[in-house]
Write a protein that holds these residues in place. Structure first.
Motif, PDB file in Angstrom:
ATOM      1  N   ASP A  73      18.785 -43.787 -48.061  1.00 15.33           N
ATOM      2  CA  ASP A  73      17.828 -44.884 -48.021  1.00 15.33           C
ATOM      3  C   ASP A  73      18.369 -45.868 -46.992  1.00 15.33           C
ATOM      4  OD1 ASP A  73      16.340 -47.208 -48.442  1.00 15.33           O
ATOM      5  OD2 ASP A  73      16.091 -46.789 -50.583  1.00 15.33           O
ATOM      6  N   ASN A  74      17.869 -45.792 -45.781  1.00 13.27           N
ATOM      7  CA  ASN A  74      18.427 -46.591 -44.698  1.00 13.27           C
ATOM      8  C   ASN A  74      18.323 -48.100 -44.941  1.00 13.27           C
ATOM      9  OD1 ASN A  74      19.273 -44.305 -43.225  1.00 13.27           O
ATOM     10  ND2 ASN A  74      17.234 -44.088 -42.315  1.00 13.27           N
ATOM     11  N   PRO A  75      17.167 -48.606 -45.399  1.00 20.19           N
ATOM     12  CA  PRO A  75      17.096 -50.059 -45.640  1.00 20.19           C
ATOM     13  C   PRO A  75      18.106 -50.540 -46.680  1.00 20.19           C
ATOM     14  CG  PRO A  75      14.909 -49.134 -45.536  1.00 20.19           C
ATOM     15  CD  PRO A  75      15.866 -47.975 -45.577  1.00 20.19           C
ATOM     16  N   LYS A  76      18.479 -49.656 -47.615  1.00 23.64           N
ATOM     17  CA  LYS A  76      19.449 -50.028 -48.645  1.00 23.64           C
ATOM     18  C   LYS A  76      20.877 -49.631 -48.260  1.00 23.64           C
ATOM     19  CE  LYS A  76      16.314 -49.821 -52.610  1.00 23.64           C
ATOM     20  NZ  LYS A  76      16.064 -49.227 -53.955  1.00 23.64           N
ATOM     21  N   ASN A  77      21.043 -49.034 -47.081  1.00 21.18           N
ATOM     22  CA  ASN A  77      22.378 -48.595 -46.641  1.00 21.18           C
ATOM     23  C   ASN A  77      23.059 -47.729 -47.698  1.00 21.18           C
ATOM     24  OD1 ASN A  77      22.228 -50.149 -44.211  1.00 21.18           O
ATOM     25  ND2 ASN A  77      22.674 -51.976 -45.437  1.00 21.18           N
ATOM     26  N   THR A  78      22.306 -46.829 -48.276  1.00 20.73           N
ATOM     27  CA  THR A  78      22.822 -46.019 -49.376  1.00 20.73           C
ATOM     28  C   THR A  78      22.472 -44.548 -49.174  1.00 20.73           C
ATOM     29  OG1 THR A  78      22.582 -47.881 -50.899  1.00 20.73           O
ATOM     30  CG2 THR A  78      22.855 -45.706 -51.880  1.00 20.73           C
ATOM     31  N   MET A  79      23.401 -43.693 -49.550  1.00 16.84           N
ATOM     32  CA  MET A  79      23.197 -42.248 -49.504  1.00 16.84           C
ATOM     33  C   MET A  79      23.372 -41.694 -50.915  1.00 16.84           C
ATOM     34  SD  MET A  79      25.374 -39.358 -47.397  1.00 16.84           S
ATOM     35  CE  MET A  79      26.931 -39.886 -48.075  1.00 16.84           C
ATOM     36  N   TYR A  80      22.688 -40.595 -51.201  1.00 13.39           N
ATOM     37  CA  TYR A  80      22.738 -39.998 -52.534  1.00 13.39           C
ATOM     38  C   TYR A  80      23.057 -38.504 -52.441  1.00 13.39           C
ATOM     39  CZ  TYR A  80      20.075 -44.245 -53.412  1.00 13.39           C
ATOM     40  OH  TYR A  80      19.656 -45.549 -53.461  1.00 13.39           O
ATOM     41  N   LEU A  81      23.589 -37.998 -53.534  1.00 11.52           N
ATOM     42  CA  LEU A  81      23.762 -36.560 -53.677  1.00 11.52           C
ATOM     43  C   LEU A  81      23.334 -36.195 -55.091  1.00 11.52           C
ATOM     44  CD1 LEU A  81      24.729 -33.973 -52.217  1.00 11.52           C
ATOM     45  CD2 LEU A  81      26.921 -34.262 -53.416  1.00 11.52           C
ATOM     46  N   GLN A  82      22.181 -35.576 -55.208  1.00 12.66           N
ATOM     47  CA  GLN A  82      21.689 -35.103 -56.496  1.00 12.66           C
ATOM     48  C   GLN A  82      22.252 -33.712 -56.706  1.00 12.66           C
ATOM     49  OE1 GLN A  82      19.614 -36.732 -58.844  1.00 12.66           O
ATOM     50  NE2 GLN A  82      20.295 -35.001 -60.096  1.00 12.66           N
ATOM     51  N   MET A  83      23.056 -33.560 -57.752  1.00  8.27           N
ATOM     52  CA  MET A  83      23.721 -32.284 -58.011  1.00  8.27           C
ATOM     53  C   MET A  83      23.149 -31.678 -59.282  1.00  8.27           C
ATOM     54  SD  MET A  83      27.653 -33.312 -57.094  1.00  8.27           S
ATOM     55  CE  MET A  83      27.805 -34.371 -58.527  1.00  8.27           C
ATOM     56  N   GLY A  84      22.677 -30.439 -59.185  1.00  9.97           N
ATOM     57  CA  GLY A  84      22.141 -29.755 -60.333  1.00  9.97           C
ATOM     58  C   GLY A  84      22.788 -28.397 -60.508  1.00  9.97           C
ATOM     59  N   SER A  85      22.529 -27.781 -61.660  1.00 12.31           N
ATOM     60  CA  SER A  85      23.116 -26.469 -61.979  1.00 12.31           C
ATOM     61  C   SER A  85      24.614 -26.471 -61.682  1.00 12.31           C
ATOM     62  CB  SER A  85      22.419 -25.362 -61.182  1.00 12.31           C
ATOM     63  OG  SER A  85      21.036 -25.339 -61.445  1.00 12.31           O
ATOM     64  N   LEU A  86      25.275 -27.503 -62.133  1.00 10.83           N
ATOM     65  CA  LEU A  86      26.696 -27.659 -61.811  1.00 10.83           C
ATOM     66  C   LEU A  86      27.538 -26.556 -62.420  1.00 10.83           C
ATOM     67  CD1 LEU A  86      26.900 -31.513 -62.084  1.00 10.83           C
ATOM     68  CD2 LEU A  86      27.575 -30.174 -60.083  1.00 10.83           C
ATOM     69  N   LYS A  87      28.567 -26.189 -61.679  1.00  6.61           N
ATOM     70  CA  LYS A  87      29.485 -25.122 -62.093  1.00  6.61           C
ATOM     71  C   LYS A  87      30.901 -25.700 -62.178  1.00  6.61           C
ATOM     72  CE  LYS A  87      26.803 -21.854 -59.277  1.00  6.61           C
ATOM     73  NZ  LYS A  87      26.869 -20.865 -58.166  1.00  6.61           N
ATOM     74  N   PRO A  88      31.762 -25.075 -62.950  1.00  2.53           N
ATOM     75  CA  PRO A  88      33.151 -25.561 -63.015  1.00  2.53           C
ATOM     76  C   PRO A  88      33.803 -25.643 -61.645  1.00  2.53           C
ATOM     77  CG  PRO A  88      32.734 -24.039 -64.806  1.00  2.53           C
ATOM     78  CD  PRO A  88      31.512 -24.009 -63.929  1.00  2.53           C
ATOM     79  N   GLU A  89      33.437 -24.761 -60.740  1.00  6.99           N
ATOM     80  CA  GLU A  89      34.028 -24.779 -59.398  1.00  6.99           C
ATOM     81  C   GLU A  89      33.540 -25.951 -58.543  1.00  6.99           C
ATOM     82  OE1 GLU A  89      32.517 -22.192 -60.897  1.00  6.99           O
ATOM     83  OE2 GLU A  89      31.365 -20.980 -59.445  1.00  6.99           O
ATOM     84  N   ASP A  90      32.588 -26.716 -59.047  1.00  7.78           N
ATOM     85  CA  ASP A  90      32.169 -27.943 -58.360  1.00  7.78           C
ATOM     86  C   ASP A  90      33.099 -29.113 -58.701  1.00  7.78           C
ATOM     87  OD1 ASP A  90      28.784 -26.998 -59.036  1.00  7.78           O
ATOM     88  OD2 ASP A  90      29.826 -26.871 -57.105  1.00  7.78           O
ATOM     89  N   THR A  91      33.993 -28.906 -59.641  1.00  6.50           N
ATOM     90  CA  THR A  91      34.936 -29.950 -60.016  1.00  6.50           C
ATOM     91  C   THR A  91      35.798 -30.348 -58.830  1.00  6.50           C
ATOM     92  OG1 THR A  91      35.048 -29.246 -62.321  1.00  6.50           O
ATOM     93  CG2 THR A  91      36.917 -30.497 -61.476  1.00  6.50           C
ATOM     94  N   ALA A  92      35.776 -31.643 -58.502  1.00  6.64           N
ATOM     95  CA  ALA A  92      36.505 -32.135 -57.338  1.00  6.64           C
ATOM     96  C   ALA A  92      36.341 -33.643 -57.244  1.00  6.64           C
ATOM     97  CB  ALA A  92      35.977 -31.491 -56.054  1.00  6.64           C
ATOM     98  N   MET A  93      37.120 -34.243 -56.344  1.00 10.54           N
ATOM     99  CA  MET A  93      36.882 -35.618 -55.952  1.00 10.54           C
ATOM    100  C   MET A  93      35.874 -35.567 -54.814  1.00 10.54           C
ATOM    101  SD  MET A  93      37.785 -38.758 -56.632  1.00 10.54           S
ATOM    102  CE  MET A  93      39.477 -38.832 -57.248  1.00 10.54           C
ATOM    103  N   TYR A  94      34.815 -36.343 -54.945  1.00 13.15           N
ATOM    104  CA  TYR A  94      33.771 -36.357 -53.933  1.00 13.15           C
ATOM    105  C   TYR A  94      33.869 -37.638 -53.099  1.00 13.15           C
ATOM    106  CZ  TYR A  94      31.487 -32.263 -55.892  1.00 13.15           C
ATOM    107  OH  TYR A  94      31.201 -30.974 -56.294  1.00 13.15           O
ATOM    108  N   TYR A  95      33.809 -37.458 -51.779  1.00 11.97           N
ATOM    109  CA  TYR A  95      33.943 -38.562 -50.842  1.00 11.97           C
ATOM    110  C   TYR A  95      32.714 -38.640 -49.942  1.00 11.97           C
ATOM    111  CZ  TYR A  95      38.928 -37.980 -51.942  1.00 11.97           C
ATOM    112  OH  TYR A  95      40.138 -37.864 -52.575  1.00 11.97           O
ATOM    113  N   CYS A  96      32.336 -39.856 -49.578  1.00  3.68           N
ATOM    114  CA  CYS A  96      31.266 -39.999 -48.597  1.00  3.68           C
ATOM    115  C   CYS A  96      31.850 -40.532 -47.295  1.00  3.68           C
ATOM    116  CB  CYS A  96      30.156 -40.902 -49.108  1.00  3.68           C
ATOM    117  SG  CYS A  96      30.585 -42.632 -49.342  1.00  3.68           S
TER     118      CYS A  96
END
Length: 122
Positions: A73-96
């Motif tokens: 959302d450029n006017p809000k200077n914000t980015m999103y990541l919608q994560m679905g069907s999560l798996k154990p291998e998605d476990t991590a520290m997430y950085y933008c």
């Protein structure tokens, strides 16, 4: 100096969903045409998960394609990541991160956040 702050991480069971947010403390001008999410699991190298251009064009790693959706959302200077069907291998520290070029190397990004932890249990 503009900072990036991630939020939305947490613990979830496999198959669940989470939505990560990355908010910039100010306006990123020419240095933020690309924004991206990276992740790093314990004992593994940091990997790029997805990226979004200023016009909304998106790119995904094969491992998350079809399960994750990146947006900004450029006017809000914000980015999103919608994560679905999560798996154990998605476990991590997430950085933008943000940069004028879509780098594969997190360290090359002009702006980088501190990370938010995502833990997916079986």
């Amino acid at each position: 100096q503009v900072r990036l702050v991630e939020s939305g991480g947490g613990s979830v069971q496999a198959g669940g969903s989470l939505r990560l947010s990355c908010a910039a403390s100010g306006v990123i001008y020419s240095g933020g045409d690309w924004m991206a999410w990276f992740r790093q699991a314990p004992g593994k190298e940091r990997e790029r998960v997805a990226g979004v251009f200023i016009d909304g064009s998106a790119d995904y790693a094969d491992s998350v394609k079809g399960r994750f959706t990146i947006s900004r959302d450029n006017p809000k200077n914000t980015m999103y990541l919608q994560m679905g069907s999560l798996k154990p291998e998605d476990t991590a520290m997430y950085y933008c991160a943000a940069a004028p070029v879509y780098y594969g190397d997190y360290e090359k990004y002009n702006y980088r956040g501190q990370g938010t932890q995502v833990t997916v249990s079986p």
